[in-house]
Design a protein around this motif. Structure first.
Motif, PDB file in Angstrom:
ATOM      1  N   VAL A  43       0.874  -1.175   0.000  1.00  0.00           N
ATOM      2  CA  VAL A  43       0.000   0.000   0.000  1.00  0.00           C
ATOM      3  C   VAL A  43       0.908   1.220   0.000  1.00  0.00           C
ATOM      4  N   ASP A  44       0.575   2.193  -0.839  1.00  0.00           N
ATOM      5  CA  ASP A  44       1.455   3.335  -1.066  1.00  0.00           C
ATOM      6  C   ASP A  44       0.641   4.628  -1.116  1.00  0.00           C
ATOM      7  N   PRO A  45       1.261   5.742  -0.661  1.00  0.00           N
ATOM      8  CA  PRO A  45       0.542   7.019  -0.669  1.00  0.00           C
ATOM      9  C   PRO A  45       0.000   7.424  -2.046  1.00  0.00           C
ATOM     10  N   GLY A 124      12.496  -2.390  -4.382  1.00  0.00           N
ATOM     11  CA  GLY A 124      11.412  -2.223  -5.341  1.00  0.00           C
ATOM     12  C   GLY A 124      11.166  -0.751  -5.595  1.00  0.00           C
ATOM     13  N   MET A 125       9.914  -0.432  -5.885  1.00  0.00           N
ATOM     14  CA  MET A 125       9.566   0.927  -6.310  1.00  0.00           C
ATOM     15  C   MET A 125      10.022   2.016  -5.315  1.00  0.00           C
ATOM     16  N   PRO A 126       9.778   1.858  -4.000  1.00  0.00           N
ATOM     17  CA  PRO A 126      10.218   2.930  -3.092  1.00  0.00           C
ATOM     18  C   PRO A 126      11.750   3.094  -3.054  1.00  0.00           C
ATOM     19  N   SER A 149      12.421  14.653   4.166  1.00  0.00           N
ATOM     20  CA  SER A 149      11.217  14.588   5.005  1.00  0.00           C
ATOM     21  C   SER A 149      10.607  13.186   4.933  1.00  0.00           C
ATOM     22  N   ALA A 150       9.688  12.887   5.863  1.00  0.00           N
ATOM     23  CA  ALA A 150       9.140  11.529   6.021  1.00  0.00           C
ATOM     24  C   ALA A 150      10.293  10.519   6.043  1.00  0.00           C
ATOM     25  N   ALA A 151      11.315  10.832   6.830  1.00  0.00           N
ATOM     26  CA  ALA A 151      12.565  10.070   6.811  1.00  0.00           C
ATOM     27  C   ALA A 151      12.443   8.683   7.435  1.00  0.00           C
ATOM     28  N   ASP A 217      11.983  15.923  -1.055  1.00  0.00           N
ATOM     29  CA  ASP A 217      10.669  16.245  -0.491  1.00  0.00           C
ATOM     30  C   ASP A 217       9.681  15.087  -0.625  1.00  0.00           C
ATOM     31  N   ASN A 218       9.199  14.621   0.522  1.00  0.00           N
ATOM     32  CA  ASN A 218       8.127  13.621   0.538  1.00  0.00           C
ATOM     33  C   ASN A 218       6.832  14.210   1.078  1.00  0.00           C
ATOM     34  N   VAL A 219       6.881  15.454   1.560  1.00  0.00           N
ATOM     35  CA  VAL A 219       5.790  16.000   2.367  1.00  0.00           C
ATOM     36  C   VAL A 219       5.156  17.264   1.792  1.00  0.00           C
ATOM     37  N   CYS A 240       9.536  14.629  -4.658  1.00  0.00           N
ATOM     38  CA  CYS A 240       9.102  13.240  -4.816  1.00  0.00           C
ATOM     39  C   CYS A 240       7.628  13.098  -4.482  1.00  0.00           C
ATOM     40  N   GLY A 241       7.194  13.694  -3.374  1.00  0.00           N
ATOM     41  CA  GLY A 241       5.797  13.555  -2.948  1.00  0.00           C
ATOM     42  C   GLY A 241       5.410  14.705  -2.046  1.00  0.00           C
ATOM     43  N   MET A 242       4.102  14.889  -1.907  1.00  0.00           N
ATOM     44  CA  MET A 242       3.581  15.949  -1.025  1.00  0.00           C
ATOM     45  C   MET A 242       2.416  15.384  -0.229  1.00  0.00           C
ATOM     46  N   ILE A 243       2.717  14.423   0.639  1.00  0.00           N
ATOM     47  CA  ILE A 243       1.652  13.699   1.341  1.00  0.00           C
ATOM     48  C   ILE A 243       0.795  14.638   2.196  1.00  0.00           C
ATOM     49  N   ASP A 244       1.343  15.788   2.546  1.00  0.00           N
ATOM     50  CA  ASP A 244       0.595  16.753   3.359  1.00  0.00           C
ATOM     51  C   ASP A 244      -0.686  17.230   2.662  1.00  0.00           C
ATOM     52  N   VAL A 245      -0.736  17.139   1.352  1.00  0.00           N
ATOM     53  CA  VAL A 245      -1.919  17.683   0.651  1.00  0.00           C
ATOM     54  C   VAL A 245      -2.743  16.612  -0.069  1.00  0.00           C
ATOM     55  N   LEU A 314      -1.092   5.029   6.522  1.00  0.00           N
ATOM     56  CA  LEU A 314       0.029   5.788   5.945  1.00  0.00           C
ATOM     57  C   LEU A 314      -0.123   7.282   6.204  1.00  0.00           C
ATOM     58  N   PHE A 315      -1.390   7.729   6.280  1.00  0.00           N
ATOM     59  CA  PHE A 315      -1.637   9.168   6.379  1.00  0.00           C
ATOM     60  C   PHE A 315      -1.627   9.670   7.819  1.00  0.00           C
ATOM     61  N   SER A 316      -1.503   8.729   8.773  1.00  0.00           N
ATOM     62  CA  SER A 316      -1.352   9.165  10.161  1.00  0.00           C
ATOM     63  C   SER A 316      -0.017   8.663  10.724  1.00  0.00           C
TER      64      SER A 316
HETATM   65  P1  NDP Z   1       5.965   6.379   3.690  1.00  0.00           P
HETATM   66  O1  NDP Z   1       6.428   5.013   4.040  1.00  0.00           O
HETATM   67  O2  NDP Z   1       6.914   7.536   3.881  1.00  0.00           O
HETATM   68  O3  NDP Z   1       4.613   6.631   4.481  1.00  0.00           O
HETATM   69  C1  NDP Z   1       4.043   7.881   4.580  1.00  0.00           C
HETATM   70  C2  NDP Z   1       4.641   8.675   5.784  1.00  0.00           C
HETATM   71  O4  NDP Z   1       4.402  10.051   5.571  1.00  0.00           O
HETATM   72  C3  NDP Z   1       3.965   8.348   7.103  1.00  0.00           C
HETATM   73  O5  NDP Z   1       4.554   7.251   7.731  1.00  0.00           O
HETATM   74  C4  NDP Z   1       4.139   9.655   7.884  1.00  0.00           C
HETATM   75  O6  NDP Z   1       5.309   9.589   8.675  1.00  0.00           O
HETATM   76  C5  NDP Z   1       4.350  10.718   6.808  1.00  0.00           C
HETATM   77  N1  NDP Z   1       3.226  11.673   6.780  1.00  0.00           N
HETATM   78  C6  NDP Z   1       1.918  11.398   6.569  1.00  0.00           C
HETATM   79  N2  NDP Z   1       1.202  12.545   6.573  1.00  0.00           N
HETATM   80  C7  NDP Z   1       2.091  13.555   6.806  1.00  0.00           C
HETATM   81  C8  NDP Z   1       1.982  14.978   6.918  1.00  0.00           C
HETATM   82  N3  NDP Z   1       0.798  15.592   6.780  1.00  0.00           N
HETATM   83  N4  NDP Z   1       3.102  15.704   7.153  1.00  0.00           N
HETATM   84  C9  NDP Z   1       4.309  15.097   7.291  1.00  0.00           C
HETATM   85  N5  NDP Z   1       4.477  13.753   7.186  1.00  0.00           N
HETATM   86  C10 NDP Z   1       3.384  13.000   6.935  1.00  0.00           C
HETATM   87  O7  NDP Z   1       5.475   6.415   2.192  1.00  0.00           O
HETATM   88  P2  NDP Z   1       6.408   6.176   0.915  1.00  0.00           P
HETATM   89  O8  NDP Z   1       7.809   6.070   1.355  1.00  0.00           O
HETATM   90  O9  NDP Z   1       5.820   5.097   0.105  1.00  0.00           O
HETATM   91  O10 NDP Z   1       6.219   7.543   0.114  1.00  0.00           O
HETATM   92  C11 NDP Z   1       6.839   8.742   0.585  1.00  0.00           C
HETATM   93  C12 NDP Z   1       6.489   9.875  -0.384  1.00  0.00           C
HETATM   94  O11 NDP Z   1       7.042   9.588  -1.658  1.00  0.00           O
HETATM   95  C13 NDP Z   1       4.983  10.074  -0.586  1.00  0.00           C
HETATM   96  O12 NDP Z   1       4.718  11.452  -0.692  1.00  0.00           O
HETATM   97  C14 NDP Z   1       4.749   9.376  -1.919  1.00  0.00           C
HETATM   98  O13 NDP Z   1       3.615   9.865  -2.586  1.00  0.00           O
HETATM   99  C15 NDP Z   1       6.046   9.697  -2.654  1.00  0.00           C
HETATM  100  N6  NDP Z   1       6.391   8.777  -3.733  1.00  0.00           N
HETATM  101  C16 NDP Z   1       6.666   9.329  -4.960  1.00  0.00           C
HETATM  102  C17 NDP Z   1       7.086   8.542  -6.000  1.00  0.00           C
HETATM  103  C18 NDP Z   1       7.446   9.178  -7.298  1.00  0.00           C
HETATM  104  O14 NDP Z   1       7.670   8.462  -8.269  1.00  0.00           O
HETATM  105  N7  NDP Z   1       7.531  10.513  -7.353  1.00  0.00           N
HETATM  106  C19 NDP Z   1       7.167   7.086  -5.863  1.00  0.00           C
HETATM  107  C20 NDP Z   1       6.915   6.603  -4.506  1.00  0.00           C
HETATM  108  C21 NDP Z   1       6.531   7.443  -3.499  1.00  0.00           C
HETATM  109  P3  NDP Z   1       5.479  10.488  10.017  1.00  0.00           P
HETATM  110  O15 NDP Z   1       5.034   9.611  11.141  1.00  0.00           O
HETATM  111  O16 NDP Z   1       6.913  10.836  10.056  1.00  0.00           O
HETATM  112  O17 NDP Z   1       4.559  11.652   9.868  1.00  0.00           O
END
Ligand code: NDP
Length: 327
Positions: A43-45, A124-126, A149-151, A217-219, A240-245, A314-316
């Motif tokens: 499962v992936d964001p 794999g992909m990550p 971020s999201a280290a 940037d993951n956030v 890379c990602g902006m999970i915050d939005v 993943l989102f919490s």
């Molecule tokens: P993660 O294993 O990093 O899981 C998501 C993590 O994000 C959570 O554990 C949480 O950690 C953190 N998070 C969730 N909400 C927030 C928030 N509002 N603010 C800050 N941190 C938050 O996921 P992945 O490693 O699979 O993915 C990481 C990022 O990379 C994502 O944004 C994803 O969309 C992106 N991605 C992009 C790809 C691309 O090809 N561009 C490919 C794969 C992933 P914490 O407890 O620290 O908050």
């Protein structure tokens, strides 16, 4: 077979009723096909984006149809040349327990001594996302100070370790004391707890008095702004990602955006599938693994019925390392 389908398009954070578990009968095998029993689901964001009916780099999930995603399974029946029964394969027919697939849609696992589920994470992909984003997109090099971020996540924890293995100074950000400690154990030179109440820009300034050269940037949001606030001249940002939005498409106002100009910061978004030739990735990662430079952590939910729960967690921040479902 049983599969999770998209029952409704979510508004904001998805809820249980947006998913439905259905039973479907699979066809007999045709020539060139294999039957795969899934052992591990990813499962992936990014899957959140596929739940919206909007144009993107991957097509949206269709209502009432099985959802898709990375999976590792075992071939239990084969009418395909060169794929024997018992072969472990990776493929994209996740969110279900079994699939019938054309042979060209499954990839036998590479010959690297790692658990099968590692090919949904670090190998794999990550892992590819971390590797290409850091080394090719941000062009990070020994001596650079890298902020990620999201280290403590799948991508972020791999970025930390690759950067350390390649001679960089690494600053991570993660939510909560336990994750902060783990990221330190992975080798990060400093780790920010972004949930501690100190604004990220202030916390980053304290641990990076000489600024940062690379931001992974993951956030988005406050993390991206903090990185802009402390970017050195010529800094490179891999977006890379902006999970915050992802759940609410918040408008972001970046206080430090104008720093882009004076510091000639280069910001580049990327998608992991832009990179096609993975020979160098596997070789380099296998070498780092053999040298003891790569650690791996997984958060595992057991059973197909737990897949939406694992996804939503993943989102919490419910995961340390890669979030997986074990069947
Ligand atoms: P993660 O294993 O990093 O899981 C998501 C993590 O994000 C959570 O554990 C949480 O950690 C953190 N998070 C969730 N909400 C927030 C928030 N509002 N603010 C800050 N941190 C938050 O996921 P992945 O490693 O699979 O993915 C990481 C990022 O990379 C994502 O944004 C994803 O969309 C992106 N991605 C992009 C790809 C691309 O090809 N561009 C490919 C794969 C992933 P914490 O407890 O620290 O908050």
């Amino acid at each position: 077979m049983k599969a999770w389908t998209l029952a409704a398009r979510p508004k904001g954070l998805p809820v249980d009723t947006d998913f439905a578990l259905v039973e479907q009968t699979l066809p007999d095998l045709a020539e060139g096909q294999v039957r795969v029993v899934n052992r591990w689901l990813s499962v992936d964001p990014y899957m959140r984006g596929r739940m919206n009916d909007t144009k993107s780099y991957v097509p949206p999930f269709q209502l009432g149809e099985p959802m898709q995603g990375g999976a590792i399974g075992e071939v239990v029946e084969s009418k395909a040349d060169g794929i024997a029964v018992g072969t472990m394969v990776s493929h994209m027919a996740g969110w279900r327990d079994e699939a019938v697939l054309p042979a060209q849609h499954v990839q036998p696992l590479p010959d690297i001594k790692a658990d099968p589920q590692a090919f949904l994470g670090q190998f794999g992909m990550p892992g590819m996302t971390a590797y290409y984003g850091l080394l090719h997109v941000a062009e990070a090099k020994p001596g650079d100070t890298v902020f990620v971020s999201a280290a403590a996540g799948a991508v972020g924890s791999t970025v930390v370790q690759i950067a350390k293995a390649k001679g960089m100074t690494v600053i991570g950000s993660a939510g909560g004391a336990e994750k902060v400690e783990w990221v330190r154990q992975l080798g990060a030179d400093a780790v920010i707890d972004y949930k501690s109440g100190t604004p990220v820009a202030e916390a980053l300034g304290q641990v990076a008095p000489d600024g940062i050269d690379v931001y992974f940037d993951n956030v988005g949001g406050d993390h991206l702004d903090a990185a802009l606030a402390h970017a050195n001249p010529g800094a490179r940002f891999a977006i890379c990602g902006m999970i915050d939005v992802y759940n609410d498409a918040k408008p972001t106002s970046l206080k430090y955006l104008a720093r882009l100009i004076g510091n000639r910061v280069r910001i580049q978004g990327f998608i992991v599938s832009d990179f096609k030739d993975h020979e160098g990735f596997y070789r380099d990662m296998a070498a780092m693994l053999a040298e003891g430079k790569l650690k791996r952590e997984e958060t595992v939910f057991e059973g197909l019925d737990k897949t939406p729960e694992a996804f939503l967690a993943l989102f919490s921040g419910g995961n340390k390392g890669k979030m997986l479902v074990k069947l």
